[in-house]
Enzyme design. Structure first.
Site, PDB file in Angstrom:
ATOM      1  CB  THR A 137      -0.901   0.000   1.260  1.00 44.97           C
ATOM      2  OG1 THR A 137      -1.529   1.269   1.381  1.00 44.97           O
ATOM      3  CG2 THR A 137      -0.119  -0.258   2.541  1.00 44.97           C
ATOM      4  CG  ASP A 138      -1.207   4.927  -1.001  1.00 45.75           C
ATOM      5  OD1 ASP A 138      -1.756   4.280  -0.080  1.00 45.75           O
ATOM      6  OD2 ASP A 138      -1.824   5.764  -1.690  1.00 45.75           O
ATOM      7  CD  GLU A 139      -3.596   3.372   4.113  1.00 48.00           C
ATOM      8  OE1 GLU A 139      -3.555   3.389   5.353  1.00 48.00           O
ATOM      9  OE2 GLU A 139      -4.633   3.129   3.470  1.00 48.00           O
ATOM     10  CE1 TYR A 163      -3.478  -2.693   5.491  1.00 48.64           C
ATOM     11  CE2 TYR A 163      -3.467  -0.341   5.027  1.00 48.64           C
ATOM     12  CZ  TYR A 163      -3.457  -1.653   4.587  1.00 48.64           C
ATOM     13  OH  TYR A 163      -3.410  -1.924   3.237  1.00 48.64           O
ATOM     14  CE  LYS A 167      -0.064  -4.654   2.859  1.00 49.55           C
ATOM     15  NZ  LYS A 167      -0.434  -5.978   2.280  1.00 49.55           N
ATOM     16  NE  ARG A 295      -9.295   5.898   9.611  1.00 52.90           N
ATOM     17  CZ  ARG A 295      -9.239   5.537   8.326  1.00 52.90           C
ATOM     18  NH1 ARG A 295      -8.265   5.997   7.544  1.00 52.90           N
ATOM     19  NH2 ARG A 295     -10.139   4.748   7.798  1.00 52.90           N
ATOM     20  N   GLY A 297      -5.123   9.877  14.456  1.00 46.11           N
ATOM     21  CA  GLY A 297      -3.913   9.778  13.609  1.00 46.11           C
ATOM     22  C   GLY A 297      -4.212   9.779  12.124  1.00 46.11           C
ATOM     23  CG  HIS A 298      -7.959  10.766   9.068  1.00 45.61           C
ATOM     24  ND1 HIS A 298      -9.249  11.194   8.934  1.00 45.61           N
ATOM     25  CD2 HIS A 298      -7.677  10.100   7.928  1.00 45.61           C
ATOM     26  CE1 HIS A 298      -9.728  10.797   7.778  1.00 45.61           C
ATOM     27  NE2 HIS A 298      -8.781  10.139   7.139  1.00 45.61           N
TER      28      HIS A 298
HETATM   29  P1  NAD Z   1      -9.649  -7.457   1.742  1.00 47.04           P
HETATM   30  O1  NAD Z   1      -9.664  -7.133   3.178  1.00 47.04           O
HETATM   31  O2  NAD Z   1     -10.864  -7.195   0.911  1.00 47.04           O
HETATM   32  O3  NAD Z   1      -9.313  -9.013   1.535  1.00 47.04           O
HETATM   33  C1  NAD Z   1      -8.317  -9.660   2.240  1.00 47.04           C
HETATM   34  C2  NAD Z   1      -8.467 -11.157   2.017  1.00 47.04           C
HETATM   35  O4  NAD Z   1      -7.418 -11.827   2.731  1.00 47.04           O
HETATM   36  C3  NAD Z   1      -9.798 -11.717   2.542  1.00 47.04           C
HETATM   37  O5  NAD Z   1     -10.364 -12.575   1.580  1.00 47.04           O
HETATM   38  C4  NAD Z   1      -9.393 -12.494   3.797  1.00 47.04           C
HETATM   39  O6  NAD Z   1     -10.244 -13.594   4.057  1.00 47.04           O
HETATM   40  C5  NAD Z   1      -7.983 -12.929   3.434  1.00 47.04           C
HETATM   41  N1  NAD Z   1      -7.151 -13.168   4.625  1.00 47.04           N
HETATM   42  C6  NAD Z   1      -7.037 -12.397   5.749  1.00 47.04           C
HETATM   43  N2  NAD Z   1      -6.201 -12.967   6.618  1.00 47.04           N
HETATM   44  C7  NAD Z   1      -5.742 -14.122   6.043  1.00 47.04           C
HETATM   45  C8  NAD Z   1      -4.834 -15.124   6.444  1.00 47.04           C
HETATM   46  N3  NAD Z   1      -4.217 -15.077   7.638  1.00 47.04           N
HETATM   47  N4  NAD Z   1      -4.593 -16.166   5.593  1.00 47.04           N
HETATM   48  C9  NAD Z   1      -5.229 -16.242   4.394  1.00 47.04           C
HETATM   49  N5  NAD Z   1      -6.113 -15.302   3.968  1.00 47.04           N
HETATM   50  C10 NAD Z   1      -6.360 -14.257   4.779  1.00 47.04           C
HETATM   51  O7  NAD Z   1      -8.375  -6.721   1.149  1.00 47.04           O
HETATM   52  P2  NAD Z   1      -8.181  -6.034  -0.284  1.00 47.04           P
HETATM   53  O8  NAD Z   1      -8.763  -4.686  -0.243  1.00 47.04           O
HETATM   54  O9  NAD Z   1      -8.582  -7.000  -1.335  1.00 47.04           O
HETATM   55  O10 NAD Z   1      -6.597  -5.862  -0.268  1.00 47.04           O
HETATM   56  C11 NAD Z   1      -5.730  -6.843  -0.832  1.00 47.04           C
HETATM   57  C12 NAD Z   1      -4.296  -6.418  -0.615  1.00 47.04           C
HETATM   58  O11 NAD Z   1      -4.082  -5.133  -1.206  1.00 47.04           O
HETATM   59  C13 NAD Z   1      -3.911  -6.253   0.857  1.00 47.04           C
HETATM   60  O12 NAD Z   1      -2.611  -6.757   1.031  1.00 47.04           O
HETATM   61  C14 NAD Z   1      -3.953  -4.750   1.101  1.00 47.04           C
HETATM   62  O13 NAD Z   1      -3.043  -4.364   2.107  1.00 47.04           O
HETATM   63  C15 NAD Z   1      -3.537  -4.229  -0.262  1.00 47.04           C
HETATM   64  N6  NAD Z   1      -4.065  -2.887  -0.574  1.00 47.04           N
HETATM   65  C16 NAD Z   1      -5.411  -2.671  -0.645  1.00 47.04           C
HETATM   66  C17 NAD Z   1      -5.880  -1.402  -0.954  1.00 47.04           C
HETATM   67  C18 NAD Z   1      -7.359  -1.120  -1.082  1.00 47.04           C
HETATM   68  O14 NAD Z   1      -7.706   0.036  -1.362  1.00 47.04           O
HETATM   69  N7  NAD Z   1      -8.245  -2.071  -0.917  1.00 47.04           N
HETATM   70  C19 NAD Z   1      -4.988  -0.352  -1.171  1.00 47.04           C
HETATM   71  C20 NAD Z   1      -3.617  -0.614  -1.065  1.00 47.04           C
HETATM   72  C21 NAD Z   1      -3.174  -1.899  -0.789  1.00 47.04           C
HETATM   73  P1  TYD Z   2     -10.922   3.960   3.811  1.00 47.84           P
HETATM   74  O1  TYD Z   2     -11.826   3.549   2.699  1.00 47.84           O
HETATM   75  O2  TYD Z   2     -11.107   3.328   5.159  1.00 47.84           O
HETATM   76  O3  TYD Z   2      -9.429   3.768   3.280  1.00 47.84           O
HETATM   77  P2  TYD Z   2      -8.015   4.278   3.934  1.00 47.84           P
HETATM   78  O4  TYD Z   2      -8.233   4.651   5.340  1.00 47.84           O
HETATM   79  O5  TYD Z   2      -7.180   3.062   3.782  1.00 47.84           O
HETATM   80  O6  TYD Z   2      -7.576   5.418   3.070  1.00 47.84           O
HETATM   81  O7  TYD Z   2     -11.054   5.525   3.988  1.00 47.84           O
HETATM   82  C1  TYD Z   2     -10.831   6.404   2.907  1.00 47.84           C
HETATM   83  C2  TYD Z   2     -10.915   7.816   3.448  1.00 47.84           C
HETATM   84  O8  TYD Z   2     -12.263   8.067   3.861  1.00 47.84           O
HETATM   85  C3  TYD Z   2     -10.064   8.031   4.684  1.00 47.84           C
HETATM   86  O9  TYD Z   2      -9.554   9.369   4.659  1.00 47.84           O
HETATM   87  C4  TYD Z   2     -11.045   7.879   5.845  1.00 47.84           C
HETATM   88  C5  TYD Z   2     -12.344   8.397   5.261  1.00 47.84           C
HETATM   89  N1  TYD Z   2     -13.573   7.791   5.765  1.00 47.84           N
HETATM   90  C6  TYD Z   2     -14.631   8.601   6.185  1.00 47.84           C
HETATM   91  O10 TYD Z   2     -14.550   9.844   6.143  1.00 47.84           O
HETATM   92  N2  TYD Z   2     -15.762   7.992   6.633  1.00 47.84           N
HETATM   93  C7  TYD Z   2     -15.890   6.626   6.714  1.00 47.84           C
HETATM   94  O11 TYD Z   2     -16.951   6.141   7.171  1.00 47.84           O
HETATM   95  C8  TYD Z   2     -14.809   5.803   6.262  1.00 47.84           C
HETATM   96  C9  TYD Z   2     -14.897   4.302   6.331  1.00 47.84           C
HETATM   97  C10 TYD Z   2     -13.664   6.438   5.795  1.00 47.84           C
END
Ligand code: NAD
Ligand code: TYD
Length: 361
Positions: A137-139, A163, A167, A295, A297-298
């Site tokens: 992630t970019d985070e 989180y 990562k 949140r 530490g947002h």
């Molecule tokens: P998600 O939370 O939707 O899915 C995660 C999946 O991993 C789920 O199916 C869960 O059952 C499985 N899982 C969790 N713990 C496990 C374990 N111990 N063993 C096996 N499976 C397990 O996540 P996502 O949004 O699909 O993200 C996928 C990846 O991309 C992650 O590594 C996340 O950090 C990264 N990522 C996501 C985003 C985003 O915007 N969604 C952005 C940047 C990076």
């Molecule tokens: P989120 O989808 O949880 O992703 P991330 O925290 O990984 O960026 O949140 C996206 C942005 O939206 C983040 O700045 C937090 C904000 N947010 C709200 O304002 N309200 C909400 O109910 C949620 C879930 C997120």
């Protein structure tokens, strides 16, 4: 064939469906099926012989080693691991960080270690071809001020939430397995994804879901935090490209070139819903917007400089936010039953009955 971890989650589901639509190469999907995982997303594949689902924990070393030793009837063996499995929600990491350390740190470590054993025993030609692709992630780079340039691969890691810290730890382990043991790894750090199959705890699906139910749309703090939104299909294409041509040991930032303040994202969603699903009595969906406590530490702003992946591998996102968000909203409008099922307790009970309820190792 490839081993995908976390393929029942949001991005993993989109990745597997896209992969099997474009390639014939089989996929094993290892997923623990936490609250975020939904193997039923992949039922459109039916009994497709190219797809196999295995419920389990990436931290279960024996299980992972067994899967890596599998081969298809044609003699195909695992030539890549695409690692999505993670705990992925910042707010949950604030309330319960331990699961993040278990899966993101310990789980990634055990997966890497099993991969290293497997890779070391391969023939030279297969060793050469093998890849461990780590999705991050970019985070990990922390938070930007409004005038800072977007994140580049060379930026310092400054994670701020449990989180992003977990990562970041996993990224460092992946890096170390390359430098120490020569494991052919490649890491992608992407921005916020949106699109079909996202669990309605993240901003975009939560707001669509709540708006349709006439519930408040919670905006943290002043709503001026900025994220760089990436349509999930574009992200999946980037991963395929990195798997195909990414340089061993390299990291690639993947973003949408699309920075938006949260309040603008939610206002756009409301405007599209006003067109596609008007509320009764001419009420506006934006009337549901409610500012809530921020949140802790947002992070203020994330933005990705996706120049390296464009220059080196020729990838650029295809969707703009205008096209991607409309597609996403239409998908949720057409899949209200999917949302209802993933948020319901009945669904979780069924999964435990169907797949057993493995304990964590
Ligand atoms: P998600 O939370 O939707 O899915 C995660 C999946 O991993 C789920 O199916 C869960 O059952 C499985 N899982 C969790 N713990 C496990 C374990 N111990 N063993 C096996 N499976 C397990 O996540 P996502 O949004 O699909 O993200 C996928 C990846 O991309 C992650 O590594 C996340 O950090 C990264 N990522 C996501 C985003 C985003 O915007 N969604 C952005 C940047 C990076
Ligand atoms: P989120 O989808 O949880 O992703 P991330 O925290 O990984 O960026 O949140 C996206 C942005 O939206 C983040 O700045 C937090 C904000 N947010 C709200 O304002 N309200 C909400 O109910 C949620 C879930 C997120």
């Amino acid at each position: 064939m490839i081993l995908v971890t976390g393929g029942a989650g949001f991005i993993g589901t989109n990745f597997i469906l896209g992969w099997l639509a474009r390639n014939d190469e089989p996929v094993i999907n290892l997923d623990l099926v936490t609250y975020a995982g939904n193997p039923a997303n992949l039922t459109p594949l039916g009994a497709d012989p190219r797809y196999r689902f295995q419920r389990g924990d990436i931290a279960d070393r024996e299980l992972v080693s067994g899967l890596l030793r599998e081969s298809t009837p044609d003699g195909d063996t695992v030539r890549a691991i695409v690692h999505f499995a993670a705990e992925s929600h910042v707010d949950r990491s604030i309330h319960g960080p331990e699961a993040f350390v278990h899966t993101n740190v310990v789980g990634t470590f055990r997966l890497l270690d099993a991969a290293r054993d497997y890779w070391s025993a391969l023939s030279p030609a297969r060793r050469e071809r093998f890849r461990f692709l780590h999705v991050s992630t970019d985070e990990v780079y922390g938070s930007l001020a409004d005038t800072d340039p977007p994140f580049r691969e060379t930026d310092r890691y400054e994670p701020n939430s449990p989180y992003s810290a977990s990562k970041a730890a996993s990224d460092h382990l992946v890096r170390s397995y390359h430098h120490t043991y020569g494991l052919p790894v490649v890491t992608t750090n992407c921005s916020n994804n949106y699109g079909p199959y996202q669990f309605p705890e993240k901003l975009i699906p939560l707001c669509i879901h709540n708006a349709l139910a006439g519930k408040p749309l919670p905006i943290y703090g002043d709503g001026r935090q900025i994220r760089d939104w990436l349509y999930v299909e574009d992200h999946c294409l980037a991963i395929e490209r990195v798997l195909e041509a990414g340089r061993e040991g390299e990291t690639y930032n993947v973003g949408g070139w699309n920075e938006q303040a949260n309040i603008d994202v939610v206002t756009t969603i409301c405007a599209i819903l006003d067109e596609e699903r008007p509320r009764a009595g001419n009420a506006r969906h934006a009337d549901l917007i409610t500012f809530v406590r921020d949140r802790p530490g947002h992070d203020r702003r994330y933005a990705i400089d996706a120049g390296r992946i464009e220059r080196d591998l020729g990838w650029r996102p295809r969707e703009t936010f205008a096209t991607g968000i409309r597609k996403t909203i239409r998908w949720y409008l057409e899949h209200e039953a999917w949302v209802a099922s993933v948020v319901s307790g009945a669904y979780r009970e069924w999964i435990d009955r169907q797949y057993g309820a493995p304990g964590r190792t």
